[in-house]
Design a protein around this motif. Structure first.
Motif, PDB file in Angstrom:
ATOM      1  N   ILE A 105      55.112  52.754  36.942  1.00 28.35           N
ATOM      2  CA  ILE A 105      54.457  51.905  37.946  1.00 28.35           C
ATOM      3  C   ILE A 105      53.024  51.669  37.491  1.00 28.35           C
ATOM      4  CG2 ILE A 105      53.612  51.739  40.328  1.00 28.35           C
ATOM      5  CD1 ILE A 105      56.518  51.743  40.542  1.00 28.35           C
ATOM      6  N   ILE A 106      52.589  50.423  37.583  1.00 27.24           N
ATOM      7  CA  ILE A 106      51.171  50.145  37.387  1.00 27.24           C
ATOM      8  C   ILE A 106      50.612  49.557  38.682  1.00 27.24           C
ATOM      9  CG2 ILE A 106      51.419  49.732  34.905  1.00 27.24           C
ATOM     10  CD1 ILE A 106      50.822  46.695  35.653  1.00 27.24           C
ATOM     11  N   LEU A 107      49.324  49.627  38.844  1.00 25.83           N
ATOM     12  CA  LEU A 107      48.678  48.989  39.992  1.00 25.83           C
ATOM     13  C   LEU A 107      47.194  48.785  39.696  1.00 25.83           C
ATOM     14  CD1 LEU A 107      46.993  51.410  41.600  1.00 25.83           C
ATOM     15  CD2 LEU A 107      49.288  52.040  42.299  1.00 25.83           C
ATOM     16  N   GLN A 108      46.620  47.844  40.389  1.00 27.18           N
ATOM     17  CA  GLN A 108      45.179  47.595  40.306  1.00 27.18           C
ATOM     18  C   GLN A 108      44.566  48.187  41.569  1.00 27.18           C
ATOM     19  OE1 GLN A 108      43.395  46.320  37.889  1.00 27.18           O
ATOM     20  NE2 GLN A 108      44.942  45.381  36.574  1.00 27.18           N
ATOM     21  N   ALA A 109      43.865  49.302  41.419  1.00 26.62           N
ATOM     22  CA  ALA A 109      43.320  50.014  42.575  1.00 26.62           C
ATOM     23  C   ALA A 109      41.902  49.553  42.886  1.00 26.62           C
ATOM     24  CB  ALA A 109      43.310  51.507  42.299  1.00 26.62           C
ATOM     25  N   ARG A 110      41.664  49.282  44.149  1.00 24.19           N
ATOM     26  CA  ARG A 110      40.270  49.096  44.573  1.00 24.19           C
ATOM     27  C   ARG A 110      39.550  50.431  44.401  1.00 24.19           C
ATOM     28  NH1 ARG A 110      40.045  44.974  49.699  1.00 24.19           N
ATOM     29  NH2 ARG A 110      41.452  43.424  48.817  1.00 24.19           N
ATOM     30  N   GLU A 111      38.267  50.354  44.079  1.00 27.41           N
ATOM     31  CA  GLU A 111      37.509  51.591  43.804  1.00 27.41           C
ATOM     32  C   GLU A 111      37.632  52.602  44.953  1.00 27.41           C
ATOM     33  OE1 GLU A 111      33.432  50.910  42.618  1.00 27.41           O
ATOM     34  OE2 GLU A 111      33.713  52.593  41.256  1.00 27.41           O
ATOM     35  N   TYR A 117      45.127  57.110  45.221  1.00 24.89           N
ATOM     36  CA  TYR A 117      46.165  57.013  44.183  1.00 24.89           C
ATOM     37  C   TYR A 117      46.184  58.263  43.306  1.00 24.89           C
ATOM     38  CZ  TYR A 117      46.753  52.155  45.575  1.00 24.89           C
ATOM     39  OH  TYR A 117      47.009  51.019  46.290  1.00 24.89           O
ATOM     40  N   ILE A 118      45.021  58.849  43.069  1.00 28.38           N
ATOM     41  CA  ILE A 118      45.001  60.104  42.295  1.00 28.38           C
ATOM     42  C   ILE A 118      45.798  61.168  43.049  1.00 28.38           C
ATOM     43  CG2 ILE A 118      43.494  62.015  41.535  1.00 28.38           C
ATOM     44  CD1 ILE A 118      41.511  59.838  40.600  1.00 28.38           C
ATOM     45  N   SER A 119      45.639  61.208  44.375  1.00 26.80           N
ATOM     46  CA  SER A 119      46.394  62.201  45.151  1.00 26.80           C
ATOM     47  C   SER A 119      47.894  61.905  45.119  1.00 26.80           C
ATOM     48  CB  SER A 119      45.865  62.312  46.573  1.00 26.80           C
ATOM     49  OG  SER A 119      46.535  61.419  47.414  1.00 26.80           O
ATOM     50  N   CYS A 120      48.259  60.645  44.805  1.00 29.02           N
ATOM     51  CA  CYS A 120      49.680  60.288  44.630  1.00 29.02           C
ATOM     52  C   CYS A 120      50.102  60.419  43.168  1.00 29.02           C
ATOM     53  CB  CYS A 120      49.925  58.862  45.117  1.00 29.02           C
ATOM     54  SG  CYS A 120      49.652  58.586  46.871  1.00 29.02           S
ATOM     55  N   LYS A 121      49.245  61.037  42.337  1.00 32.35           N
ATOM     56  CA  LYS A 121      49.530  61.348  40.933  1.00 32.35           C
ATOM     57  C   LYS A 121      49.476  60.132  39.988  1.00 32.35           C
ATOM     58  CE  LYS A 121      51.565  65.793  41.653  1.00 32.35           C
ATOM     59  NZ  LYS A 121      50.992  65.954  42.956  1.00 32.35           N
ATOM     60  N   TYR A 122      48.698  59.138  40.339  1.00 29.84           N
ATOM     61  CA  TYR A 122      48.422  58.023  39.414  1.00 29.84           C
ATOM     62  C   TYR A 122      47.203  58.386  38.568  1.00 29.84           C
ATOM     63  CZ  TYR A 122      51.900  55.203  41.711  1.00 29.84           C
ATOM     64  OH  TYR A 122      53.103  54.734  42.180  1.00 29.84           O
ATOM     65  N   PHE A 129      38.894  44.305  36.882  1.00 28.72           N
ATOM     66  CA  PHE A 129      38.142  43.155  37.391  1.00 28.72           C
ATOM     67  C   PHE A 129      37.397  43.470  38.694  1.00 28.72           C
ATOM     68  CE2 PHE A 129      42.376  43.183  39.134  1.00 28.72           C
ATOM     69  CZ  PHE A 129      42.197  42.857  40.459  1.00 28.72           C
ATOM     70  N   VAL A 130      36.514  42.563  39.065  1.00 27.70           N
ATOM     71  CA  VAL A 130      35.775  42.670  40.332  1.00 27.70           C
ATOM     72  C   VAL A 130      36.248  41.534  41.240  1.00 27.70           C
ATOM     73  CG1 VAL A 130      33.505  42.589  41.415  1.00 27.70           C
ATOM     74  CG2 VAL A 130      33.779  43.702  39.186  1.00 27.70           C
ATOM     75  N   LEU A 131      36.764  41.905  42.419  1.00 29.40           N
ATOM     76  CA  LEU A 131      37.287  40.913  43.362  1.00 29.40           C
ATOM     77  C   LEU A 131      36.215  40.563  44.391  1.00 29.40           C
ATOM     78  CD1 LEU A 131      39.985  39.443  44.318  1.00 29.40           C
ATOM     79  CD2 LEU A 131      40.330  41.420  45.804  1.00 29.40           C
ATOM     80  N   PHE A 132      36.150  39.286  44.773  1.00 34.69           N
ATOM     81  CA  PHE A 132      35.195  38.793  45.777  1.00 34.69           C
ATOM     82  C   PHE A 132      33.756  39.227  45.447  1.00 34.69           C
ATOM     83  CE2 PHE A 132      39.012  39.800  48.691  1.00 34.69           C
ATOM     84  CZ  PHE A 132      39.656  38.647  48.303  1.00 34.69           C
ATOM     85  N   ASP A 133      33.448  39.306  44.162  1.00 35.37           N
ATOM     86  CA  ASP A 133      32.096  39.660  43.682  1.00 35.37           C
ATOM     87  C   ASP A 133      31.654  41.078  44.032  1.00 35.37           C
ATOM     88  OD1 ASP A 133      31.550  37.307  42.416  1.00 35.37           O
ATOM     89  OD2 ASP A 133      30.781  36.362  44.250  1.00 35.37           O
ATOM     90  N   THR A 134      32.524  41.871  44.673  1.00 30.97           N
ATOM     91  CA  THR A 134      32.071  43.197  45.123  1.00 30.97           C
ATOM     92  C   THR A 134      33.029  44.353  44.852  1.00 30.97           C
ATOM     93  OG1 THR A 134      32.950  42.617  47.288  1.00 30.97           O
ATOM     94  CG2 THR A 134      30.576  42.456  47.043  1.00 30.97           C
ATOM     95  N   ILE A 135      34.345  44.066  44.810  1.00 32.11           N
ATOM     96  CA  ILE A 135      35.294  45.189  44.780  1.00 32.11           C
ATOM     97  C   ILE A 135      35.770  45.465  43.355  1.00 32.11           C
ATOM     98  CG2 ILE A 135      37.326  46.208  45.846  1.00 32.11           C
ATOM     99  CD1 ILE A 135      37.252  43.871  47.880  1.00 32.11           C
ATOM    100  N   GLN A 136      35.211  46.523  42.774  1.00 29.85           N
ATOM    101  CA  GLN A 136      35.642  46.928  41.425  1.00 29.85           C
ATOM    102  C   GLN A 136      37.084  47.439  41.485  1.00 29.85           C
ATOM    103  OE1 GLN A 136      33.849  46.912  38.288  1.00 29.85           O
ATOM    104  NE2 GLN A 136      35.995  47.226  37.707  1.00 29.85           N
ATOM    105  N   HIS A 137      37.895  47.024  40.517  1.00 32.29           N
ATOM    106  CA  HIS A 137      39.273  47.500  40.416  1.00 32.29           C
ATOM    107  C   HIS A 137      39.473  48.363  39.171  1.00 32.29           C
ATOM    108  CE1 HIS A 137      40.156  44.679  43.598  1.00 32.29           C
ATOM    109  NE2 HIS A 137      41.402  45.064  43.625  1.00 32.29           N
ATOM    110  N   TYR A 138      40.477  49.214  39.240  1.00 32.40           N
ATOM    111  CA  TYR A 138      40.857  50.086  38.120  1.00 32.40           C
ATOM    112  C   TYR A 138      42.358  49.969  37.907  1.00 32.40           C
ATOM    113  CZ  TYR A 138      36.276  52.217  38.518  1.00 32.40           C
ATOM    114  OH  TYR A 138      34.916  52.406  38.544  1.00 32.40           O
ATOM    115  N   LEU A 139      42.760  49.744  36.660  1.00 33.57           N
ATOM    116  CA  LEU A 139      44.186  49.790  36.338  1.00 33.57           C
ATOM    117  C   LEU A 139      44.616  51.250  36.359  1.00 33.57           C
ATOM    118  CD1 LEU A 139      46.851  48.503  35.330  1.00 33.57           C
ATOM    119  CD2 LEU A 139      45.959  48.738  33.000  1.00 33.57           C
ATOM    120  N   MET A 140      45.679  51.530  37.142  1.00 35.22           N
ATOM    121  CA  MET A 140      46.190  52.909  37.218  1.00 35.22           C
ATOM    122  C   MET A 140      47.691  52.889  36.951  1.00 35.22           C
ATOM    123  SD  MET A 140      44.028  54.484  40.439  1.00 35.22           S
ATOM    124  CE  MET A 140      44.265  56.209  40.002  1.00 35.22           C
TER     125      MET A 140
END
Ligand code: COA
Length: 144
Positions: A105-111, A117-122, A129-140
């Motif tokens: 499974i992959i996902l783009q996590a909001r910061e 997601y770490i607690s779900c073992k990702y 990328f940064v969404l709406f100029d403010t929300i940093q994302h992380y590929l997990m």
């Protein structure tokens, strides 16, 4: 008792998308409709219902390839956060993914959601990328 299943009538679909919009779009002044993409019909949808049939959380699983799935649009209503509902939704999506032969499974996590997601073992792969100029994302990612 929380039930996890797909919406099954128009009223439930409307509430499903409404919750997505309220949690993931409205706070950034995004219009109604911006909560959907072009893969809704081919994806698998999950919602969490309480005993009063209120929708408390939603998420979506899409198949990227024979073996890779992607979780998107993960949202729990504000009042219901921190009570294990997000985890139930992830577990249901992962169970379905395994049934479909998906092993990653992959996902783009909001910061803000990375600890969840770490607690779900990702695991974090990279900052993306940064969404709406403010929300940093992380590929997990997670191996099932
Ligand atoms: C992120 C979100 C989906 C998590 O759902 P939730 O129902 O609140 O999370 P849960 O109660 O199931 O939490 C599960 C675990 O994650 C941990 N967790 C959740 N949010 C956390 C946070 N912000 N910081 C640290 N840990 C967190 C919980 O402590 C819990 O750990 P445990 O199982 O060891 O007790 C939800 O808070 C949400 O919708 N947030 C706003 C929208 C959003 O950011 N969506 C994600 C888009 S990528």
């Amino acid at each position: 008792m929380i039930e996890i299943r797909a919406p099954k009538n128009q009223q439930e679909w409307d509430k499903y998308y409404q919750l997505r919009w309220e949690v993931l779009r409205k706070p950034w002044n995004q219009p109604i409709g911006s909560e959907k993409d072009t893969s809704e019909d081919t994806s698998i949808h999950f919602m969490a219902l309480n005993e009063q049939n209120e929708i408390l959380g939603v998420c979506r699983l899409q198949k990227n390839s024979e073996t890779e799935g992607q979780i998107r649009f993960m949202a729990v209503s504000k009042n219901a956060q921190g009570k294990g509902i997000g985890k139930l939704l992830i577990k249901a999506a992962e169970k379905k993914a395994i049934e479909l032969g998906i092993n990653t499974i992959i996902l783009q996590a909001r910061e803000n959601a990375v600890p969840f997601y770490i607690s779900c073992k990702y695991e974090i792969v990279e900052k993306t990328f940064v969404l709406f100029d403010t929300i940093q994302h992380y590929l997990m990612t997670k191996k099932l």
